[in-house]
Design an enzyme around this catalytic site. Sequence first.
Site, PDB file in Angstrom:
ATOM      1  CB  SER A   1      -0.962  -0.148   1.325  1.00 57.60           C
ATOM      2  OG  SER A   1      -2.595  -0.885   0.868  1.00 57.60           O
TER       3      SER A   1
ATOM      4  CE  LYS B   1      -3.966   1.403  -0.311  1.00 51.93           C
ATOM      5  NZ  LYS B   1      -4.322   0.787   0.256  1.00 51.93           N
TER       6      LYS B   1
ATOM      7  CB  SER C   1      -4.679   1.374   3.826  1.00 53.67           C
ATOM      8  OG  SER C   1      -3.690   1.230   2.560  1.00 53.67           O
TER       9      SER C   1
END
Length: 355
Positions: A60, A63, A115
């Site tokens: 993640s 991101k 997230s």
Amino acid sequence: MKKGIISFVLIAFTLFSVVFFINKNSKEVDASSCSEIVIEQESGRILYENNSTEKKFMASTTKILTAITIIENCNLEDIVTVTSKTVGVEGSSIYLEIGEKLTVKDLLYGLMLRSGNDCAETLAVYCSKTISEFACLMNETAKRIGAINSNFVNPHGLHDDNHYTTAYDLALISRYAMKNNSFREIVSTKSVKIPFTTRNCDRYLINKNKMLKEFEGSTGIKTGYTKKAGRCLVSSCIRNGMELICVVLNCPPMFERSKNLMTECFDNYFNYKIIESDNIIDFIQTENGDCGIYVKNDIVLPLTKSEFENLEIIYDYPKFINGTFKKDTEIGLVKIYSQNNLIFSEKIYTIIGVE
């Protein structure tokens, strides 16, 4: 015989439990399997690195690029209607529901604090109509930043063999993103309320990044985990006027390791102003008289005391220019060495133009 078998099983279980306990609580880092880097935000100078150019899955922390790509291509106050295409995405989620209406900024909070993979796909589809088209935009952004050894195929970081980066590239992306005030505001937020419009109430989002609470001066940025990527963390911190960005990929004690790396860098590096932008470096001759030359920005570098004591500054530029040129024409370089190692360079420009 049965007693012997039972005793063996108990001994084996005990040994396994001890090994598991040691491994679970160990703060040791396998230097060969993880990738790490610490850079200084303003100059971009690398202060520490280990396997920093090795290709890794990044979960993640993807991101970070998703967020800055959205910020640069969308209006943060635009209203996004959630559709059936982007609800129920596997993994981390803020549980978006069909028909919800949220601003781009609300979704960015869901993306970076919790997230939310559903936020990632909702933003991607809103920005570029399809996930694949948004991935192309992500890659264009990454290449423009200089992250040339990365490839992105989705906005959230769920595993794909063709979705990867390096610690160095991720540090470049993070440094670039942290220059944006909206991005910086979002990733430094510890908690926030955003609407849950289909239920006429609010969501209370708490940032998963424990560094914001546990490490003095922390300013962001993003955690990540998948089985194949391992534990990943990009963190940033300001102390004594110097901001560091730390990236650790596939690092089980990601918080502890990041704290140790940044603490060591803060203990050993200090910001020194080497050249002021207001100062004229020199005058060079032109066909119409002398022309001053300068650097556009102050040169402030993170240096160890030893590096500063052994600093050498070399100005590389011509003494004479023929013909015409515009104001702020690039004319040379300032090269800064310490102990014969080039640690930084900056362009030199003309103060005036000559027609």
